[in-house]
Enzyme design. Sequence first.
Site, PDB file in Angstrom:
ATOM      1  N   HIS A   1       0.733  -1.151  -0.089  1.00 50.61           N
ATOM      2  CA  HIS A   1       0.155   0.030   0.045  1.00 50.61           C
ATOM      3  C   HIS A   1       0.824   1.313  -0.031  1.00 50.61           C
ATOM      4  CE1 HIS A   1       0.972   0.715   4.127  1.00 50.61           C
ATOM      5  NE2 HIS A   1       1.000  -0.626   4.338  1.00 50.61           N
ATOM      6  N   GLY A   2       0.104   2.244  -0.213  1.00 48.99           N
ATOM      7  CA  GLY A   2       0.971   3.666  -0.412  1.00 48.99           C
ATOM      8  C   GLY A   2       1.207   4.225   0.925  1.00 48.99           C
TER       9      GLY A   2
END
Length: 467
Positions: free
Chosen positions: A84-85
Amino acid sequence: MFSLLPPRSTLVVAALSLVLSRLSCSSLTVPDVPHIATYFGTKTRYEDVNPHLLRDVLSVNKSVLKPPPTERCTPVHLTAVIRHGSRYPTVKNIRRIQKLSELVRREASRGSAGSASWLQDIQSRWENWYTEDMDGQLVMKGRDDLRQLAQRLSVLFPSLLSEENLRRISLRSSSKHRCVSSVEAFQEGLQQLWRRSEVQYSHEVDDELMRFFEHCRGYVEGVEKNRTALLEVEKFKHGEEMEGVKRRMAERLGLPHHRLTPDLVEAAFFLCSYELSIKSVHSPWCFLFDENDAKVLEYKSDLKQYWKRSHGHVISSLSSCPLFHHVFRTLDRAGRPRRSTEASPEPASILVGHAETLLPLLSLLGLYKDETPPTANNYHTQQGRSFRTSLIVPYAANLLFVLYDCQRGPRLQLLINESPVRFPGLEAEDAPLYRDVRATYRHLLDGCDFHSECEGRPGGRGPNTEL
Ligand SMILES: *[C@@H]1O[C@H](CO)[C@@H](O)[C@H](O)[C@H]1NC(C)=O
Ligand SMILES: *[C@@H]1O[C@H](CO)[C@@H](O)[C@H](O)[C@H]1NC(C)=O
């Protein structure tokens, strides 16, 4: 990447990066980046690992794809395992930040003559804006991370991540909010690139695949709940290097040394990282650390990841067997010769998870395994280690398996964070024949059974002999 360069070209690169950093300092579009930004471990921004993205976030280097030029290869499948970011801190760290900011406001040497301007900034201008409901959620910047990654990958693999293939790309995610938001942002990135007015999402949530570590009893009991599994981390936390960082931080704040704990020191370091990765600002908290302090704190994070998620305990990598088999089954299908009447296999498989998903899989593949394990006592001899989580698992980290169709048969290439990485044991080529990769991992393809490794009982299914 840099360690592979011979010394002379290191000089050229150093000179070049000096020129580039001069250029970027004078450019208004490049923000002021703290000098410690490449040491934030799993809280490092993707663009601090790939600094060319600071200038142009959509720049793509097509020469990273390296099948043998004489064999007329075309990419036929991409499997991407993506973290994920950028995200908010979790509740645990938000509480530490709260404690630290109160301490510094109350007790640091307020307004004394000569007190540094960054300290005045912390005390009078900086506000603690973190609230517990933010708990680990993806931030706007994190959505951008995934959108932009999707767009770069689509430029790198135009025949695979193409508009025509939209419905044939499979997407899976961990159930955590930050991962679901990330897999959505990935789809937004592609569809924006194709100028679709309405973005459509289609992904499956699959925790057995993307959060395998929670489902593996051998791992949960042998590492997660094992009080001695992270002994090296505990020793280092109270060792002389960390003591030194704590002492220097206390001096810079004008606080008595005993008022700080290793957790509060780390909270300040993380604050610097969060303000950069969430808001793109150079926080006054960053001035509490010099580069050597940052290296010590990075090492502390690396120790934790090494002993919790990587080579430190074999069961950590083995817990990723379901994901390993899933990836190779997908590759097998994509590389298999087909009759013209058969449906073509999926062009791409996008798997979104966590640093905790990527590290065990990378370890299972035999990557980043240094000769000597990092421990609490060997900080100084570990300076050249390959296991640096800042470089391996920053936000939006990605492991790409690229399958090519070539004259001599299918070939496979690995990329980590968009840079080529060679398979351990097959170092002669960037993209070895797929059958040689399978031969190298034969023991895992035939074994690595979730039930026997994780539950300590004979396999729940037969070995993977599918080809
Ligand atoms: C592009 O990638 C290749 C292969 O990894 C590398 O040698 C080269 O330096 C990269 N070029 C740029 C401009 O980053
Ligand atoms: C706990 O970790 C230690 C240190 O790595 C290891 O020697 C021990 O076998 C582990 N205990 C269990 C129950 O797995």
